[in-house]
Motif scaffolding. Structure first.
Motif, PDB file in Angstrom:
ATOM      1  N   GLU A  59       6.703 -61.433  64.041  1.00 49.00           N
ATOM      2  CA  GLU A  59       5.290 -61.751  63.843  1.00 49.00           C
ATOM      3  C   GLU A  59       4.919 -61.980  62.390  1.00 49.00           C
ATOM      4  OE1 GLU A  59       3.129 -58.556  65.597  1.00 49.00           O
ATOM      5  OE2 GLU A  59       3.660 -59.114  67.663  1.00 49.00           O
ATOM      6  N   SER A 126      -0.476 -70.236  63.515  1.00 50.32           N
ATOM      7  CA  SER A 126      -1.252 -69.075  63.945  1.00 50.32           C
ATOM      8  C   SER A 126      -2.195 -68.678  62.815  1.00 50.32           C
ATOM      9  CB  SER A 126      -0.330 -67.909  64.310  1.00 50.32           C
ATOM     10  OG  SER A 126       0.503 -67.570  63.224  1.00 50.32           O
ATOM     11  N   GLN A 186      -2.038 -65.698  67.148  1.00 50.74           N
ATOM     12  CA  GLN A 186      -0.579 -65.602  67.248  1.00 50.74           C
ATOM     13  C   GLN A 186      -0.122 -65.572  68.710  1.00 50.74           C
ATOM     14  OE1 GLN A 186       1.486 -62.309  65.171  1.00 50.74           O
ATOM     15  NE2 GLN A 186       2.631 -63.962  64.212  1.00 50.74           N
ATOM     16  N   ASP A 187      -0.869 -64.892  69.556  1.00 52.18           N
ATOM     17  CA  ASP A 187      -0.498 -64.817  70.968  1.00 52.18           C
ATOM     18  C   ASP A 187      -0.585 -66.181  71.657  1.00 52.18           C
ATOM     19  OD1 ASP A 187       0.021 -62.123  70.826  1.00 52.18           O
ATOM     20  OD2 ASP A 187      -1.942 -61.515  71.605  1.00 52.18           O
ATOM     21  N   GLU A 188      -1.504 -67.002  71.192  1.00 50.97           N
ATOM     22  CA  GLU A 188      -1.718 -68.303  71.830  1.00 50.97           C
ATOM     23  C   GLU A 188      -0.838 -69.410  71.258  1.00 50.97           C
ATOM     24  OE1 GLU A 188      -5.846 -68.768  70.971  1.00 50.97           O
ATOM     25  OE2 GLU A 188      -6.514 -67.873  72.852  1.00 50.97           O
TER      26      GLU A 188
END
Length: 260
Positions: A59, A126, A186-188
């Motif tokens: 991440e 992101s 970041q998740d998307e």
């Protein structure tokens, strides 16, 4: 080929390649560049793969730069060879790849990392991403195409400022500069890139390859991009995809492209 520093996974029509050196913030070394070249070439030769996405593991970083420890003791000739070989093997290779390559920038994209992202056909970041070319703070300049591609993407003045200050910009500033096309959480990030990729896969692979070649021609010295466009436009008329695409349009049905 067994990979030590990257992960490559193909699902349906998309190949996802992840730089996997989290303890080095995914920094590029010579072996990683060679592995990326091999994985990209393999994906490009796979007729099932219509789009390639490149991202970084973890991440924190897409690619936080080149592995400085690998070339800190190089002399002038070794430095030139490092840049020339890297550009040929990876950065120019990606730019001219007939299969579209999307950079999913999931954190720091610095130095060689930003140069890798810029070599891709377009970029999505992101909202935690940071981008920059800090090489002059190390007494060197970008060597993997950064001094050429950054001005093409954001303009000469902004590129000069970013390179000469060795500064970083965040994802939203990169979006306003036109350095990235979209910003997500970041998740998307990967689902968003996959959604764009799925739109690309509906279209003719032959026409997409021709479009990439014609667009790139505009940035090549001594090449008339309009002439390349005319040539590639004409070539499309001799393909099965053109026959299928025009027939499907006239018959009011969805085209089923063969890529031939």
């Amino acid at each position: 080929m067994r990979y030590n520093h990257i992960l490559s996974k193909s699902t349906d029509t998309i190949t996802l390649i992840s730089i996997n050196r989290p303890n080095k913030l995914n920094a590029l070394n010579i072996e990683t560049i060679e592995e990326l070249h091999h994985a990209l070439k393999k994906a490009n030769n796979d007729k099932k793969t219509k789009v390639i996405i490149i991202t970084g593991s973890g991440e924190k970083a897409f690619v936080a730069g080149a592995d400085i420890s690998e070339f800190a003791d190089f002399d002038e000739d070794e430095g030139k060879n490092l840049a020339a070989n890297g550009q040929e093997l990876l950065f120019d290779f990606i730019e001219n790849l007939p299969t579209p390559v999307i950079a999913a920038i999931n954190g720091f994209a610095l130095g060689g990392g930003l140069e890798l992202a810029m070599a891709c056909h377009f970029r999505v970041a992101s909202d935690n991403a940071k981008m920059g070319l800090p090489e002059v703070s190390l007494g060197v300049i970008p060597g993997y195409g950064g001094t050429q591609r950054l001005p093409q993407l954001i303009g000469k003045g902004r590129a000069m400022e970013l390179i000469l200050t060795a500064g970083m910009i965040d994802a939203n500033q990169a979006l306003s500069y036109g350095l990235v096309n979209h910003v997500t959480t970041q998740d998307e990030l990967l689902p968003f890139c996959e959604k764009i990729a799925s739109k690309i896969t509906r279209n003719s692979p032959v026409a997409i390859s021709a479009a990439i070649k014609a667009i790139n021609a505009n940035f090549e010295d001594g090449i008339d991009g309009f002439e390349v466009e005319i040539e590639e436009f004409g070539n499309c008329f001799g393909t099965e995809d053109f026959a299928e695409g025009t027939s499907a349009f006239l018959e009011k049905r969805k085209a089923d492209f063969s890529g031939e």
